[in-house]
Scaffold this motif. Structure first.
Motif, PDB file in Angstrom:
ATOM      1  N   ALA A  55     -36.726   5.981  30.481  1.00 31.50           N
ATOM      2  CA  ALA A  55     -35.602   5.060  30.321  1.00 31.50           C
ATOM      3  C   ALA A  55     -34.507   5.658  29.442  1.00 31.50           C
ATOM      4  CB  ALA A  55     -36.098   3.739  29.726  1.00 31.50           C
ATOM      5  N   LEU A  56     -34.901   6.328  28.363  1.00 35.42           N
ATOM      6  CA  LEU A  56     -33.915   6.960  27.485  1.00 35.42           C
ATOM      7  C   LEU A  56     -33.190   8.102  28.192  1.00 35.42           C
ATOM      8  CD1 LEU A  56     -35.949   7.085  24.137  1.00 35.42           C
ATOM      9  CD2 LEU A  56     -34.001   5.600  24.646  1.00 35.42           C
ATOM     10  N   ASP A  57     -33.925   8.845  29.012  1.00 35.98           N
ATOM     11  CA  ASP A  57     -33.315   9.935  29.760  1.00 35.98           C
ATOM     12  C   ASP A  57     -32.331   9.381  30.800  1.00 35.98           C
ATOM     13  OD1 ASP A  57     -33.096  12.756  30.583  1.00 35.98           O
ATOM     14  OD2 ASP A  57     -34.091  12.068  32.404  1.00 35.98           O
ATOM     15  N   ALA A  58     -32.728   8.304  31.471  1.00 41.89           N
ATOM     16  CA  ALA A  58     -31.840   7.699  32.471  1.00 41.89           C
ATOM     17  C   ALA A  58     -30.576   7.139  31.831  1.00 41.89           C
ATOM     18  CB  ALA A  58     -32.588   6.597  33.224  1.00 41.89           C
ATOM     19  N   ALA A  59     -30.697   6.665  30.594  1.00 34.60           N
ATOM     20  CA  ALA A  59     -29.539   6.113  29.886  1.00 34.60           C
ATOM     21  C   ALA A  59     -28.682   7.198  29.248  1.00 34.60           C
ATOM     22  CB  ALA A  59     -30.007   5.123  28.824  1.00 34.60           C
ATOM     23  N   GLY A  60     -29.132   8.458  29.334  1.00 32.42           N
ATOM     24  CA  GLY A  60     -28.373   9.553  28.735  1.00 32.42           C
ATOM     25  C   GLY A  60     -28.480   9.612  27.228  1.00 32.42           C
ATOM     26  N   SER A  61     -29.555   9.028  26.665  1.00 28.99           N
ATOM     27  CA  SER A  61     -29.718   8.994  25.210  1.00 28.99           C
ATOM     28  C   SER A  61     -30.443  10.209  24.668  1.00 28.99           C
ATOM     29  CB  SER A  61     -30.473   7.725  24.797  1.00 28.99           C
ATOM     30  OG  SER A  61     -29.742   6.567  25.160  1.00 28.99           O
ATOM     31  N   ILE A  62     -31.205  10.914  25.510  1.00 30.40           N
ATOM     32  CA  ILE A  62     -31.948  12.088  25.071  1.00 30.40           C
ATOM     33  C   ILE A  62     -31.730  13.227  26.062  1.00 30.40           C
ATOM     34  CG2 ILE A  62     -33.720  10.792  23.816  1.00 30.40           C
ATOM     35  CD1 ILE A  62     -35.551  11.086  26.227  1.00 30.40           C
ATOM     36  N   GLY A  63     -32.020  14.434  25.608  1.00 26.50           N
ATOM     37  CA  GLY A  63     -31.813  15.599  26.442  1.00 26.50           C
ATOM     38  C   GLY A  63     -33.086  16.068  27.117  1.00 26.50           C
ATOM     39  N   ASP A 101     -25.387  13.610  20.680  1.00 25.09           N
ATOM     40  CA  ASP A 101     -25.296  12.567  21.689  1.00 25.09           C
ATOM     41  C   ASP A 101     -26.506  12.566  22.618  1.00 25.09           C
ATOM     42  OD1 ASP A 101     -22.910  11.695  20.688  1.00 25.09           O
ATOM     43  OD2 ASP A 101     -21.677  12.865  22.068  1.00 25.09           O
ATOM     44  N   LYS A 102     -27.036  13.752  22.928  1.00 24.88           N
ATOM     45  CA  LYS A 102     -28.207  13.856  23.805  1.00 24.88           C
ATOM     46  C   LYS A 102     -29.224  14.814  23.191  1.00 24.88           C
ATOM     47  CE  LYS A 102     -28.009  13.800  28.167  1.00 24.88           C
ATOM     48  NZ  LYS A 102     -27.817  14.087  29.613  1.00 24.88           N
ATOM     49  N   PRO A 103     -29.869  14.384  22.079  1.00 26.83           N
ATOM     50  CA  PRO A 103     -30.798  15.273  21.389  1.00 26.83           C
ATOM     51  C   PRO A 103     -32.124  15.396  22.141  1.00 26.83           C
ATOM     52  CG  PRO A 103     -30.849  13.118  20.376  1.00 26.83           C
ATOM     53  CD  PRO A 103     -29.764  13.068  21.422  1.00 26.83           C
ATOM     54  N   VAL A 104     -32.786  16.515  21.949  1.00 27.93           N
ATOM     55  CA  VAL A 104     -34.154  16.670  22.432  1.00 27.93           C
ATOM     56  C   VAL A 104     -35.066  15.906  21.473  1.00 27.93           C
ATOM     57  CG1 VAL A 104     -36.023  18.287  22.905  1.00 27.93           C
ATOM     58  CG2 VAL A 104     -33.666  18.896  23.479  1.00 27.93           C
ATOM     59  N   LEU A 105     -35.769  14.925  22.001  1.00 26.33           N
ATOM     60  CA  LEU A 105     -36.581  14.022  21.192  1.00 26.33           C
ATOM     61  C   LEU A 105     -38.055  14.383  21.320  1.00 26.33           C
ATOM     62  CD1 LEU A 105     -37.132  11.401  19.538  1.00 26.33           C
ATOM     63  CD2 LEU A 105     -37.092  10.166  21.716  1.00 26.33           C
TER      64      LEU A 105
END
Length: 337
Positions: free
Chosen positions: A47-55, A17-21
Protein backbone atom coordinates in the motif's frame (compact mmCIF):
# COMPACT_ATOMS: atom_id res chain seq x y z
CA UNK A 1 27.64 -8.18 10.20
CA UNK A 2 28.07 -4.67 8.91
CA UNK A 3 25.74 -2.35 7.07
CA UNK A 4 24.76 -3.68 3.65
CA UNK A 5 24.99 -0.35 1.82
CA UNK A 6 27.11 2.79 2.06
CA UNK A 7 23.88 4.77 2.44
CA UNK A 8 24.31 8.50 2.09
CA UNK A 9 23.71 10.55 5.18
CA UNK A 10 23.02 13.77 3.29
CA UNK A 11 19.82 12.79 1.52
CA UNK A 12 18.38 14.95 -1.27
CA UNK A 13 14.68 15.94 -1.00
CA UNK A 14 13.52 13.36 -3.56
CA UNK A 15 15.01 10.55 -1.44
CA UNK A 16 13.12 11.80 1.62
CA UNK A 17 9.93 11.76 -0.44
CA UNK A 18 10.36 8.08 -1.39
CA UNK A 19 12.77 6.55 1.14
CA UNK A 20 13.76 2.90 1.21
CA UNK A 21 11.98 1.61 4.31
CA UNK A 22 13.16 -1.28 6.48
CA UNK A 23 10.91 -2.71 9.17
CA UNK A 24 12.84 -4.43 11.98
CA UNK A 25 11.01 -6.90 14.23
CA UNK A 26 12.82 -8.86 16.98
CA UNK A 27 11.22 -12.29 17.42
CA UNK A 28 11.39 -14.85 20.19
CA UNK A 29 9.02 -17.83 19.98
CA UNK A 30 6.52 -15.98 17.81
CA UNK A 31 5.30 -18.85 15.61
CA UNK A 32 1.65 -18.25 16.55
CA UNK A 33 1.55 -14.62 15.47
CA UNK A 34 4.09 -14.62 12.64
CA UNK A 35 1.70 -15.62 9.80
CA UNK A 36 -0.70 -12.76 10.53
CA UNK A 37 2.13 -10.30 11.16
CA UNK A 38 3.71 -11.14 7.80
CA UNK A 39 0.41 -10.86 5.97
CA UNK A 40 -0.32 -7.42 7.41
CA UNK A 41 3.19 -6.04 6.91
CA UNK A 42 3.47 -7.24 3.30
CA UNK A 43 0.11 -5.60 2.60
CA UNK A 44 1.29 -2.41 4.31
CA UNK A 45 4.45 -2.22 2.19
CA UNK A 46 2.40 -2.80 -0.96
CA UNK A 47 0.00 0.00 0.00
CA UNK A 48 2.83 2.42 0.82
CA UNK A 49 4.56 1.59 -2.45
CA UNK A 50 1.33 2.11 -4.42
CA UNK A 51 0.86 5.48 -2.70
CA UNK A 52 4.41 6.51 -3.63
CA UNK A 53 5.43 6.84 0.03
CA UNK A 54 8.40 4.45 -0.09
CA UNK A 55 11.01 3.50 -2.64
CA UNK A 56 12.01 0.17 -4.23
CA UNK A 57 13.89 -2.21 -1.97
CA UNK A 58 11.73 -1.63 1.11
CA UNK A 59 11.44 -4.81 3.14
CA UNK A 60 10.61 -6.57 6.41
CA UNK A 61 13.50 -7.87 8.52
CA UNK A 62 12.76 -10.40 11.24
CA UNK A 63 15.50 -10.89 13.84
CA UNK A 64 15.15 -14.35 15.41
CA UNK A 65 16.51 -14.08 18.95
CA UNK A 66 17.31 -17.78 19.42
CA UNK A 67 13.69 -18.98 19.26
CA UNK A 68 12.95 -22.52 20.45
CA UNK A 69 9.85 -23.02 18.30
CA UNK A 70 9.25 -22.87 14.53
CA UNK A 71 9.82 -19.12 14.24
CA UNK A 72 12.97 -19.35 12.10
CA UNK A 73 11.48 -22.03 9.85
CA UNK A 74 8.47 -19.81 9.17
CA UNK A 75 10.68 -16.80 8.46
CA UNK A 76 12.61 -18.88 5.93
CA UNK A 77 9.40 -20.03 4.24
CA UNK A 78 8.06 -16.48 3.94
CA UNK A 79 11.42 -15.21 2.65
CA UNK A 80 11.43 -17.93 -0.03
CA UNK A 81 8.12 -16.77 -1.52
CA UNK A 82 8.20 -13.01 -0.88
CA UNK A 83 11.09 -10.70 -1.80
CA UNK A 84 9.80 -8.29 0.83
CA UNK A 85 10.64 -10.65 3.73
CA UNK A 86 14.14 -11.25 5.10
CA UNK A 87 15.45 -12.92 8.23
CA UNK A 88 18.44 -12.64 10.56
CA UNK A 89 19.06 -15.48 13.01
CA UNK A 90 21.17 -14.93 16.13
CA UNK A 91 23.31 -17.80 17.36
CA UNK A 92 21.53 -17.80 20.74
CA UNK A 93 19.06 -15.82 22.76
CA UNK A 94 20.60 -12.44 23.57
CA UNK A 95 17.54 -10.54 24.76
CA UNK A 96 15.16 -8.14 23.07
CA UNK A 97 17.41 -5.07 23.19
CA UNK A 98 20.41 -6.85 21.65
CA UNK A 99 18.26 -8.44 18.95
CA UNK A 100 16.77 -5.06 18.13
CA UNK A 101 20.20 -3.44 17.97
CA UNK A 102 21.39 -6.21 15.64
CA UNK A 103 18.59 -5.38 13.23
CA UNK A 104 19.18 -1.64 13.42
CA UNK A 105 22.90 -2.00 12.77
CA UNK A 106 22.57 -4.61 9.99
CA UNK A 107 19.70 -3.77 7.68
CA UNK A 108 19.88 -1.27 4.79
CA UNK A 109 17.43 1.52 4.15
CA UNK A 110 17.04 5.28 4.29
CA UNK A 111 14.73 4.89 7.29
CA UNK A 112 14.24 2.02 9.72
CA UNK A 113 11.14 1.48 11.83
CA UNK A 114 11.38 -0.92 14.75
CA UNK A 115 8.26 -2.56 16.13
CA UNK A 116 7.11 -5.66 17.99
CA UNK A 117 6.07 -8.81 16.17
CA UNK A 118 2.95 -9.29 18.31
CA UNK A 119 0.89 -6.69 16.39
CA UNK A 120 0.34 -4.52 19.45
CA UNK A 121 2.01 -1.56 17.74
CA UNK A 122 -0.46 0.21 15.45
CA UNK A 123 0.56 -0.24 11.80
CA UNK A 124 -1.63 2.71 10.83
CA UNK A 125 0.85 4.95 12.65
CA UNK A 126 3.64 4.07 10.18
CA UNK A 127 2.39 6.36 7.35
CA UNK A 128 2.22 9.20 9.86
CA UNK A 129 5.79 8.45 10.96
CA UNK A 130 6.93 8.62 7.34
CA UNK A 131 5.14 11.94 6.94
CA UNK A 132 7.12 13.34 9.88
CA UNK A 133 10.32 12.01 8.30
CA UNK A 134 9.51 13.73 5.02
CA UNK A 135 8.97 16.92 7.01
CA UNK A 136 12.58 16.73 8.18
CA UNK A 137 12.52 14.68 11.40
CA UNK A 138 15.33 12.17 11.96
CA UNK A 139 13.65 10.29 14.85
CA UNK A 140 9.93 9.72 15.29
CA UNK A 141 8.63 8.15 18.52
CA UNK A 142 5.52 6.01 18.60
CA UNK A 143 3.84 6.92 21.88
CA UNK A 144 0.84 5.24 23.45
CA UNK A 145 -2.10 7.61 23.75
CA UNK A 146 -3.57 5.68 26.68
CA UNK A 147 -2.75 2.57 28.70
CA UNK A 148 -6.35 1.38 29.08
CA UNK A 149 -5.49 -2.09 27.79
CA UNK A 150 -3.02 -2.65 30.66
CA UNK A 151 -3.99 -4.08 33.98
CA UNK A 152 -4.23 -1.53 36.77
CA UNK A 153 -0.99 -2.54 38.49
CA UNK A 154 1.02 -2.53 35.27
CA UNK A 155 -0.41 0.82 34.20
CA UNK A 156 0.37 2.49 37.53
CA UNK A 157 3.87 1.02 37.85
CA UNK A 158 4.79 1.79 34.22
CA UNK A 159 3.74 5.44 34.44
CA UNK A 160 5.44 5.78 37.83
CA UNK A 161 8.63 4.38 36.31
CA UNK A 162 8.69 6.93 33.49
CA UNK A 163 8.17 9.71 36.02
CA UNK A 164 10.92 8.26 38.22
CA UNK A 165 13.37 8.33 35.30
CA UNK A 166 12.39 11.89 34.50
CA UNK A 167 12.90 12.82 38.15
CA UNK A 168 16.41 11.33 37.95
CA UNK A 169 17.15 13.50 34.89
CA UNK A 170 17.12 10.54 32.50
CA UNK A 171 15.90 11.60 29.05
CA UNK A 172 13.07 9.28 28.02
CA UNK A 173 9.91 9.77 26.00
CA UNK A 174 6.90 9.18 28.24
CA UNK A 175 4.92 6.03 27.35
CA UNK A 176 7.31 5.14 24.54
CA UNK A 177 8.74 1.62 24.19
CA UNK A 178 10.64 0.60 21.02
CA UNK A 179 8.17 1.58 18.30
CA UNK A 180 10.14 4.30 16.51
CA UNK A 181 11.43 5.55 13.19
CA UNK A 182 15.11 6.36 12.79
CA UNK A 183 16.77 7.90 9.76
CA UNK A 184 20.08 6.67 8.40
CA UNK A 185 21.77 9.72 9.92
CA UNK A 186 20.43 8.84 13.38
CA UNK A 187 21.36 5.17 12.98
CA UNK A 188 24.94 6.01 12.08
CA UNK A 189 25.12 8.24 15.15
CA UNK A 190 23.76 5.36 17.26
CA UNK A 191 26.49 3.10 15.87
CA UNK A 192 29.05 5.18 17.74
CA UNK A 193 27.59 4.26 21.15
CA UNK A 194 29.44 1.19 22.39
CA UNK A 195 27.06 0.34 25.22
CA UNK A 196 27.36 -3.04 26.92
CA UNK A 197 24.09 -2.72 28.83
CA UNK A 198 21.50 -1.61 26.32
CA UNK A 199 18.50 0.52 27.13
CA UNK A 200 17.58 1.97 23.76
CA UNK A 201 14.67 3.98 25.14
CA UNK A 202 17.19 6.08 27.01
CA UNK A 203 19.99 5.89 24.45
CA UNK A 204 18.12 7.19 21.38
CA UNK A 205 17.19 10.55 23.00
CA UNK A 206 20.92 11.12 23.58
CA UNK A 207 21.43 11.43 19.83
CA UNK A 208 19.68 14.76 19.52
CA UNK A 209 18.46 15.63 16.00
CA UNK A 210 14.98 16.79 15.16
CA UNK A 211 12.30 14.51 16.61
CA UNK A 212 8.53 14.12 16.50
CA UNK A 213 5.89 12.11 18.34
CA UNK A 214 3.12 10.05 16.75
CA UNK A 215 0.45 8.84 19.15
CA UNK A 216 -1.31 5.51 18.68
CA UNK A 217 -3.64 3.10 20.44
CA UNK A 218 -1.86 -0.07 21.52
CA UNK A 219 -3.85 -3.19 20.69
CA UNK A 220 -4.03 -6.48 22.56
CA UNK A 221 -1.54 -9.17 21.57
CA UNK A 222 -2.88 -10.99 18.50
CA UNK A 223 -1.61 -14.44 19.53
CA UNK A 224 0.95 -16.11 21.75
CA UNK A 225 2.13 -14.95 25.14
CA UNK A 226 4.15 -11.98 26.32
CA UNK A 227 7.92 -12.46 26.32
CA UNK A 228 8.32 -9.82 29.02
CA UNK A 229 7.26 -11.29 32.37
CA UNK A 230 7.53 -9.25 35.55
CA UNK A 231 11.12 -10.33 36.20
CA UNK A 232 12.31 -9.12 32.76
CA UNK A 233 10.36 -5.89 33.08
CA UNK A 234 11.99 -5.17 36.44
CA UNK A 235 15.43 -6.03 35.03
CA UNK A 236 14.89 -3.64 32.10
CA UNK A 237 13.67 -0.93 34.47
CA UNK A 238 16.75 -1.30 36.67
CA UNK A 239 18.90 -1.24 33.54
CA UNK A 240 17.42 2.08 32.57
CA UNK A 241 18.18 3.59 35.97
CA UNK A 242 21.74 2.33 36.40
CA UNK A 243 22.82 2.89 32.79
CA UNK A 244 21.92 6.56 32.56
CA UNK A 245 22.19 8.14 35.97
CA UNK A 246 24.34 8.05 39.11
CA UNK A 247 21.34 9.19 41.13
CA UNK A 248 21.17 5.98 43.25
CA UNK A 249 24.77 6.56 44.36
CA UNK A 250 23.96 10.13 45.31
CA UNK A 251 20.87 8.84 47.09
CA UNK A 252 23.11 6.61 49.22
CA UNK A 253 25.04 9.70 50.28
CA UNK A 254 21.81 11.39 51.28
CA UNK A 255 20.60 8.33 53.17
CA UNK A 256 23.96 8.12 54.96
CA UNK A 257 23.62 11.72 56.05
CA UNK A 258 20.05 11.15 57.28
CA UNK A 259 21.05 8.00 59.16
CA UNK A 260 23.92 9.86 60.80
CA UNK A 261 21.55 12.62 61.85
CA UNK A 262 19.00 10.08 63.08
CA UNK A 263 21.65 8.24 65.07
CA UNK A 264 22.73 11.51 66.71
CA UNK A 265 19.13 12.31 67.65
CA UNK A 266 18.60 8.77 68.96
CA UNK A 267 21.74 9.02 71.06
CA UNK A 268 20.57 12.37 72.46
CA UNK A 269 17.16 10.85 73.30
CA UNK A 270 18.69 7.80 74.96
CA UNK A 271 21.04 9.98 76.99
CA UNK A 272 18.15 12.20 78.06
CA UNK A 273 16.08 9.20 79.19
CA UNK A 274 19.01 7.83 81.11
CA UNK A 275 19.90 11.09 82.88
CA UNK A 276 16.41 12.50 83.49
CA UNK A 277 14.34 9.40 84.30
CA UNK A 278 16.76 6.59 85.01
CA UNK A 279 14.28 4.13 83.41
CA UNK A 280 16.24 3.16 80.34
CA UNK A 281 17.24 -0.48 79.91
CA UNK A 282 21.02 -0.44 80.05
CA UNK A 283 22.63 -0.90 76.64
CA UNK A 284 19.40 -1.39 74.66
CA UNK A 285 19.10 1.92 72.84
CA UNK A 286 22.81 2.22 72.22
CA UNK A 287 23.23 -1.22 70.63
CA UNK A 288 20.07 -2.79 69.20
CA UNK A 289 18.55 0.13 67.28
CA UNK A 290 21.75 1.39 65.61
CA UNK A 291 22.81 -2.18 64.81
CA UNK A 292 19.67 -2.99 62.83
CA UNK A 293 19.40 0.42 61.24
CA UNK A 294 22.99 0.75 60.12
CA UNK A 295 23.19 -2.91 59.09
CA UNK A 296 20.26 -2.53 56.70
CA UNK A 297 21.55 0.72 55.22
CA UNK A 298 25.02 -0.74 54.70
CA UNK A 299 23.72 -3.83 52.91
CA UNK A 300 21.52 -1.73 50.65
CA UNK A 301 24.37 0.63 49.87
CA UNK A 302 26.77 -2.20 49.09
CA UNK A 303 24.21 -3.74 46.76
CA UNK A 304 23.75 -0.53 44.76
CA UNK A 305 27.49 0.13 44.59
CA UNK A 306 28.07 -3.48 43.57
CA UNK A 307 25.60 -3.11 40.71
CA UNK A 308 27.54 -0.17 39.28
CA UNK A 309 30.86 -1.97 39.74
CA UNK A 310 29.46 -5.03 37.96
CA UNK A 311 28.52 -2.84 34.98
CA UNK A 312 32.03 -1.41 34.87
CA UNK A 313 33.50 -4.93 35.06
CA UNK A 314 31.31 -6.26 32.25
CA UNK A 315 31.97 -3.21 30.09
CA UNK A 316 35.74 -3.63 30.32
CA UNK A 317 35.51 -7.16 28.87
CA UNK A 318 34.00 -5.71 25.65
CA UNK A 319 32.33 -8.96 24.65
CA UNK A 320 30.21 -8.97 21.47
CA UNK A 321 26.55 -8.27 22.11
CA UNK A 322 25.39 -10.87 19.57
CA UNK A 323 26.53 -13.24 16.83
CA UNK A 324 24.62 -13.71 13.57
CA UNK A 325 24.27 -17.40 12.70
CA UNK A 326 22.54 -17.09 9.33
CA UNK A 327 20.40 -14.86 7.14
CA UNK A 328 17.72 -15.46 4.55
CA UNK A 329 15.89 -13.40 1.94
CA UNK A 330 16.54 -12.07 -1.53
CA UNK A 331 17.84 -8.73 -0.19
CA UNK A 332 20.75 -10.52 1.48
CA UNK A 333 21.39 -12.76 -1.55
CA UNK A 334 21.71 -9.81 -3.94
CA UNK A 335 23.47 -7.46 -1.56
CA UNK A 336 25.73 -9.67 0.53
CA UNK A 337 28.24 -7.73 2.66
Amino acid sequence: MELLHPWRLDLPPQVRDKPVLSLVLPCYNEQDVLPETTRRLVALLAALDAAGSIGPGSAIYYVDDGSLDATWRLIGEYAAVSPAVCGIKLSRNRGHQNALLCGLMTVPGDVVISLDADLQDDLDAIPRMLAEYRAGCEIVYGVRRRRDSDRFLKRVTAEAYYRLLAGMRVQVQFNHADFRLMSRRALEALRGYDETHLFLRGLVPQLGYRTAVVEFERAARFAGTSKYPLSKMLALAWQGVTSFTAYPLRLITGVGALVSLGSLLLATWALGIRLLTGQAVPGWASSVIPMYLLGGVQLLSLGVIGEYLAKVYESTKRRPRYHVESVCGSRFEREAP
